[in-house]
Scaffold this motif. Structure first.
Motif, PDB file in Angstrom:
ATOM      1  N   GLU A   1      24.416 -15.417   1.765  1.00  0.00           N
ATOM      2  CA  GLU A   1      25.642 -16.011   2.258  1.00  0.00           C
ATOM      3  C   GLU A   1      25.632 -17.296   1.332  1.00  0.00           C
ATOM      4  OE1 GLU A   1      28.494 -17.908   5.674  1.00  0.00           O
ATOM      5  OE2 GLU A   1      26.671 -16.806   6.116  1.00  0.00           O
ATOM      6  N   ALA A   2      24.604 -17.869   1.212  1.00  0.00           N
ATOM      7  CA  ALA A   2      24.650 -19.244   0.622  1.00  0.00           C
ATOM      8  C   ALA A   2      24.511 -18.961  -0.936  1.00  0.00           C
ATOM      9  CB  ALA A   2      23.221 -20.043   0.624  1.00  0.00           C
ATOM     10  N   ASN A   3      23.870 -17.759  -1.311  1.00  0.00           N
ATOM     11  CA  ASN A   3      24.020 -17.337  -2.741  1.00  0.00           C
ATOM     12  C   ASN A   3      25.635 -16.976  -3.196  1.00  0.00           C
ATOM     13  OD1 ASN A   3      21.319 -17.867  -3.403  1.00  0.00           O
ATOM     14  ND2 ASN A   3      20.890 -15.750  -3.175  1.00  0.00           N
ATOM     15  N   GLN A   4      26.266 -16.426  -2.159  1.00  0.00           N
ATOM     16  CA  GLN A   4      27.555 -15.943  -2.456  1.00  0.00           C
ATOM     17  C   GLN A   4      28.379 -17.102  -2.523  1.00  0.00           C
ATOM     18  OE1 GLN A   4      28.871 -13.864   1.102  1.00  0.00           O
ATOM     19  NE2 GLN A   4      27.677 -11.923   0.825  1.00  0.00           N
ATOM     20  N   ILE A   5      28.400 -18.186  -1.809  1.00  0.00           N
ATOM     21  CA  ILE A   5      28.839 -19.484  -2.078  1.00  0.00           C
ATOM     22  C   ILE A   5      28.861 -20.138  -3.322  1.00  0.00           C
ATOM     23  CG2 ILE A   5      29.363 -21.874  -1.125  1.00  0.00           C
ATOM     24  CD1 ILE A   5      28.638 -20.593   1.582  1.00  0.00           C
ATOM     25  N   VAL A   6      27.557 -20.196  -3.682  1.00  0.00           N
ATOM     26  CA  VAL A   6      27.272 -20.832  -5.132  1.00  0.00           C
ATOM     27  C   VAL A   6      28.071 -20.104  -6.215  1.00  0.00           C
ATOM     28  CG1 VAL A   6      25.491 -21.447  -6.755  1.00  0.00           C
ATOM     29  CG2 VAL A   6      25.377 -21.986  -4.155  1.00  0.00           C
ATOM     30  N   VAL A   7      27.715 -18.809  -6.165  1.00  0.00           N
ATOM     31  CA  VAL A   7      27.947 -17.995  -7.339  1.00  0.00           C
ATOM     32  C   VAL A   7      29.523 -17.909  -7.433  1.00  0.00           C
ATOM     33  CG1 VAL A   7      27.961 -15.917  -8.518  1.00  0.00           C
ATOM     34  CG2 VAL A   7      25.857 -16.574  -7.574  1.00  0.00           C
ATOM     35  N   GLN A   8      30.300 -17.752  -6.230  1.00  0.00           N
ATOM     36  CA  GLN A   8      31.565 -17.595  -6.245  1.00  0.00           C
ATOM     37  C   GLN A   8      32.285 -18.979  -6.728  1.00  0.00           C
ATOM     38  OE1 GLN A   8      33.405 -16.175  -2.551  1.00  0.00           O
ATOM     39  NE2 GLN A   8      35.425 -16.508  -3.227  1.00  0.00           N
TER      40      GLN A   8
ATOM     41  N   ASP B   1      23.019  -5.903 -17.967  1.00  0.00           N
ATOM     42  CA  ASP B   1      22.533  -7.061 -18.346  1.00  0.00           C
ATOM     43  C   ASP B   1      21.957  -7.605 -17.157  1.00  0.00           C
ATOM     44  OD1 ASP B   1      22.234  -9.505 -19.777  1.00  0.00           O
ATOM     45  OD2 ASP B   1      23.972  -9.743 -20.491  1.00  0.00           O
ATOM     46  N   TYR B   2      21.370  -9.003 -17.202  1.00  0.00           N
ATOM     47  CA  TYR B   2      20.370  -9.267 -16.318  1.00  0.00           C
ATOM     48  C   TYR B   2      20.571 -10.690 -16.131  1.00  0.00           C
ATOM     49  CZ  TYR B   2      15.500 -10.451 -14.728  1.00  0.00           C
ATOM     50  OH  TYR B   2      14.506 -10.689 -13.957  1.00  0.00           O
ATOM     51  N   LEU B   3      20.424 -11.397 -15.098  1.00  0.00           N
ATOM     52  CA  LEU B   3      20.426 -12.691 -14.701  1.00  0.00           C
ATOM     53  C   LEU B   3      19.398 -12.902 -13.731  1.00  0.00           C
ATOM     54  CD1 LEU B   3      24.152 -13.787 -14.702  1.00  0.00           C
ATOM     55  CD2 LEU B   3      22.713 -14.501 -16.604  1.00  0.00           C
ATOM     56  N   SER B   4      18.383 -14.063 -13.673  1.00  0.00           N
ATOM     57  CA  SER B   4      17.681 -14.461 -12.846  1.00  0.00           C
ATOM     58  C   SER B   4      17.905 -15.548 -12.022  1.00  0.00           C
ATOM     59  CB  SER B   4      16.138 -14.592 -13.580  1.00  0.00           C
ATOM     60  OG  SER B   4      15.223 -14.988 -12.624  1.00  0.00           O
ATOM     61  N   LYS B   5      17.817 -15.418 -10.795  1.00  0.00           N
ATOM     62  CA  LYS B   5      18.427 -16.596  -9.841  1.00  0.00           C
ATOM     63  C   LYS B   5      17.217 -17.402  -9.419  1.00  0.00           C
ATOM     64  CE  LYS B   5      19.506 -13.471  -6.373  1.00  0.00           C
ATOM     65  NZ  LYS B   5      20.004 -12.889  -5.483  1.00  0.00           N
ATOM     66  N   PRO B   6      17.445 -18.834  -9.644  1.00  0.00           N
ATOM     67  CA  PRO B   6      18.753 -19.404  -9.614  1.00  0.00           C
ATOM     68  C   PRO B   6      19.157 -19.475 -11.142  1.00  0.00           C
ATOM     69  CG  PRO B   6      17.315 -21.142  -9.046  1.00  0.00           C
ATOM     70  CD  PRO B   6      16.420 -19.742  -9.115  1.00  0.00           C
TER      71      PRO B   6
END
Length: 280
Positions: free
Chosen positions: A28-35, A121-126
């Protein structure tokens, strides 16, 4: 859940800011940040939390790009991407929906797994907003990727997402610890590490194959600790995963994780050997 921030500045004049993005992320925290990043970049965003829900949405709604977390409950991103490509092929293969993988492990084997599953493609969090914007611009500038386009052989964002194999602050700390009395302390520590690591890696491989929990736990613990001492944080973290799995009785013949360990050790060995060469 869909949103778009009014008045947001587009990512670039060449990018389709009317595009609809499907964000598939269970945290959920990642959802909020990326959104929030996507809102600020001016995109329409729909959020869901696993691969099953994502495939259901893709079957009934139109999206221009998918941001797909790799590790999720019920159905992970690898399986969801593979199923999406299967459905596209069964539908006649006239178009290919761009899928950008989101993962916490920025190592070669993750990129290989993503590519094999059909991701683009590829993105590494964060990741930063500008990194996300660049990835979106690559895949949205000209609309959806056509099926006739050549399949990618490597991820465009690969170089910017792969962290350093060694944190040089750790090496500097050992060097300072040696001081004038033991100026070759760092070289000694590196040589011992490079001499002992191959045997530990072999123990991990054979232990995983044979299901020897104690052997895997002990070898992973030792390599985790010695790697951390030399600033090999990613390798240490991978070893910690194996150690924890062995301790919790959840050990499986995890070839994917072992491939990550082997790849990361090769990077660490390369950097440490260069460090030794520089001392001569």
């Amino acid at each position: 859940m869909e949103s778009r921030q009014a008045g947001a500045e587009p990512v670039s004049t060449a990018t389709r800011v009317d595009a609809r993005i499907l964000l598939v992320e269970d945290n959920e925290a990642n959802q909020i940040v990326v959104q929030k990043m996507l809102d600020q970049l001016g995109f329409h965003t729909t959020v869901t939390s696993n691969g099953i829900e994502a495939l259901a949405l893709l079957a009934r709604e139109r999206f221009d790009l998918v941001l797909m977390d790799c590790q999720m409950p019920e159905m992970d991103g690898y399986s969801a991407a593979a199923e999406l490509r299967k459905r596209e092929a069964e539908a006649g293969g006239t178009s290919r929906l761009p899928v950008i993988a989101l993962t916490a492990n920025a190592v070669e084997c993750d990129r290989d797994r993503c590519l094999a599953a059909g991701m683009d493609d590829y993105l590494s969090k964060p990741f930063r907003r500008d990194t996300l914007a660049a990835a979106l611009a690559r895949w949205l500038s000209h609309g959806a990727v056509t099926a006739a386009a050549p399949a990618p052989t490597a991820f465009a964002s690969e170089a910017e997402n792969l962290p350093a194999a060694i944190d040089r602050k750790a090496l500097d700390a050992i060097r300072q610890l040696g001081g004038p009395a033991t100026p070759d302390l760092l070289a000694q520590v590196i040589r011992i590490y490079l001499e002992t690591a191959p045997e530990l890696l072999e123990t991990l491989r054979s232990g995983l194959a044979a299901g020897h929990v104690d052997a895997v736990r002990n070898a992973a613990h030792t390599l985790k600790s010695s790697s951390a001492n030399l600033g090999a944080g990613t390798l240490s973290g991978l070893c910690k995963q194996l150690e924890t799995a062995a301790r919790n009785g959840a050990l499986t013949p995890d070839l994917a994780t072992m491939e990550c360990v082997d790849f990361e050790y090769a990077r660490v060995r390369h950097d440490l050997e260069r460090e030794l060469e520089a001392m001569v």
